[in-house]
Design an enzyme around this catalytic site. Structure first.
Site, PDB file in Angstrom:
ATOM      1  N   ASP A  42       0.858  -1.193   0.000  1.00 19.38           N
ATOM      2  CA  ASP A  42       0.000   0.000   0.000  1.00 19.38           C
ATOM      3  C   ASP A  42       0.893   1.241   0.000  1.00 19.38           C
ATOM      4  OD1 ASP A  42      -1.669   2.124   0.680  1.00 19.38           O
ATOM      5  OD2 ASP A  42      -2.951   0.896   1.985  1.00 19.38           O
ATOM      6  N   HIS A  43       0.838   1.994  -1.079  1.00 19.26           N
ATOM      7  CA  HIS A  43       1.755   3.136  -1.228  1.00 19.26           C
ATOM      8  C   HIS A  43       1.455   4.261  -0.246  1.00 19.26           C
ATOM      9  CE1 HIS A  43       4.973   5.191  -3.021  1.00 19.26           C
ATOM     10  NE2 HIS A  43       4.746   4.926  -4.297  1.00 19.26           N
ATOM     11  N   ARG A  44       0.333   4.212   0.420  1.00 12.79           N
ATOM     12  CA  ARG A  44       0.073   5.236   1.437  1.00 12.79           C
ATOM     13  C   ARG A  44       0.944   5.002   2.664  1.00 12.79           C
ATOM     14  NH1 ARG A  44      -6.253   4.219   1.915  1.00 12.79           N
ATOM     15  NH2 ARG A  44      -5.372   2.124   1.861  1.00 12.79           N
TER      16      ARG A  44
END
Ligand code: CAO
Length: 445
Positions: A417-419
């Site tokens: 998850d790039h967040r």
């Protein structure tokens, strides 16, 4: 002809009420007792009827105005009245109760989404929320149904009325909403968007293609299993909502595989078969401890770091994908993990997993190693933030600095998850995992 001021009649206990709809416009011919405006209190909505038949000359209220008993609604050129005739008393406005809270609650999960669909559709031909300011073509529905539709953004003009004389009922609005959600009906706004090639439903996508497959050959329709339906909904949400990226890498498992084979030979009598997946679970726990972001979950603007390492593994079953969980994998040896995994996988295939056995995972591994393939892009199992996909190992020529040597290479695909995680961390995680799998003595460090 006399000009008559039509006023708000006795509206019961309400002191002031808000005008939420204008049902006529200047120039309209109206009949006695025809509804002129809809007003709404915090408890109910009601229509204000006309005291005479006539033609509307002037409207004295607008949407949002507060009115009370005696407020002038409009001026009417009344038919059949002498110029000095007194206005006729109209009966008190009949309250139309808003839909029962219970039915609203029951319908809310589906209907709330329709609001989003309609509201997000640019170029809508019918306003999704605002009531029409004109009576022209106004749908035949009670104020409570109008209010219900307005709250949900349902274009009432497009709802077929199945009540008496084509009146639109609460059930009609609900049925229309369900049809839109299931894709069997499009609102005009959706259709217009699709036709112009601009947009479709809530995500700005064109509608799902509807094909009559039978036109092209014989077909058979089969309901999907319950598990497929549930996992499908979860997968869709996770695929859409998570800005996911996948890093691919290879781990050299030549020595580990040799160790696994010899361990299984030694343990032949125990009946427990050590699988590559059990080693992967153990290796992942070590990597997750070194890179705790991968074992976290998003909570608004914060991250929850979990000081336990429960590893889910995707299991293929006749009814669809299931994800049993090895709890406290950090405290278990590879033999115990292998045994638990085989028991859980068996239960999964027999449809006997309990909810507890499928919950609490902090990270998931999806292994297609027993089947084949090179790399794939697994979908993160929210609220986890990463998942490891594993494919079938194969011997490949690897340069050792002097020559190419055959090494057993395991393809790894890490989706994150790039967040929460960035590309560099993901590359480090994969590289570290590869080192551990390449030399499991590192687990001891
Ligand atoms: N490379 C090469 N061979 C592998 C391997 C790998 N990465 N992983 C397993 N194998 C081999 C095993 O050694 C075994 O070989 P032998 O029978 O000769 O010993 C064979 O493949 C079968 O293994 P398995 O699949 O039964 O065991 P497992 O521990 O690897 O996996 C389980 C167990 C439950 C994960 C698996 O049965 C399964 O369901 N996999 C599918 C998961 C899935 O569907 N993922 C996709 C999710 S996204 O839709």
């Amino acid at each position: 002809m006399a000009l008559v001021e039509v006023k708000v009649p006795d509206i019961g206990d309400f002191d002031e009420v808000a005008v939420i709809e204008l049902l006529v416009k200047v120039g309209d011919s109206v009949k006695a007792e025809q509804s002129l405006i809809t007003v709404e209190s915090d408890k109910a909505s009601m229509e204000i009827p006309c005291s005479h038949a006539g033609v509307v000359k002037e409207i004295r209220v607008k949407i949002g105005d507060k009115v009370k008993q005696g407020s002038t609604v409009l001026v009417l050129e009344a038919h059949g009245l002498a110029t000095d005739a007194a206005p006729v008393q109209v009966p008190p406005a009949a309250p139309a109760q808003a839909p029962a809270a219970q039915s609203l609650t029951a319908a809310a999960p589906i209907l709330a989404e329709v609001t989003a669909v309609a509201a997000a559709t640019p170029g809508a031909t019918v306003p999704a929320h605002e009531p029409s300011a004109s009576a022209v073509g106004l749908p035949h529905a009670s104020p409570s149904v109008r209010k219900f539709a307005r709250e949900l953004g349902v274009p009432l003009e497009q709802v077929p009325g199945k009540g008496p004389k084509g009146r639109i009922t609460l059930e009609d609005v609900q049925a229309f909403t369900r049809s839109v959600m299931s894709g069997s009906v499009q609102t005009q706004a959706q259709a217009a968007g699709a036709a112009s090639g601009q947009s479709g439903a809530g995500l700005g996508l064109i509608p799902w293609p509807k094909v009559d497959f039978a036109k092209f050959g014989p077909i058979e329709r089969k309901e999907m299993s319950r598990i497929k339906k549930i996992s499908g909904a979860n997968l869709l949400r996770n695929a859409i909502m998570i800005p996911a990226v996948t890093n691919h890498d290879d781990a050299d498992i030549t020595d580990l595989e040799a160790f696994r084979v010899s361990t299984n030979k030694e343990n032949e009598k125990s009946g427990v078969k050590v699988t590559m997946l059990a080693f992967l679970i153990k290796a992942c726990v070590v990597a997750l401890k070194k890179y705790p972001d991968f074992n976290s979950s998003l909570d608004g603007d914060a991250l929850i770091y979990k000081n336990y390492w429960h590893i889910g593994f995707a299991a293929d079953t006749p009814n669809g994908l299931m994800v049993p969980v090895i709890k406290d994998a950090d405290k278990k040896g590879v033999l115990q993990i292998s045994q638990e995994m085989s028991e859980l996988a068996k239960k999964a295939r027999e449809g006997k997993l309990s909810p507890a056995e499928m919950s609490g995972a902090t990270f998931t591994i999806s292994s297609l190693g027993g089947i084949g393939g090179k790399y794939f892009t697994p979908i993160i199992n929210a609220p986890e933030v990463a998942i490891l996909g594993v494919c079938k190992s194969s011997f490949e020529p690897v340069w050792d600095g002097k020559q190419f040597v055959p090494r057993l290479m395991l393809p790894l695909s890490l989706t994150w998850d790039h967040r929460v995680i960035d590309g560099a961390s993901a590359a480090r995680f994969n590289a570290f995992l590869g080192q551990i799998l390449g030399d499991l003595r590192r687990v001891l460090l």
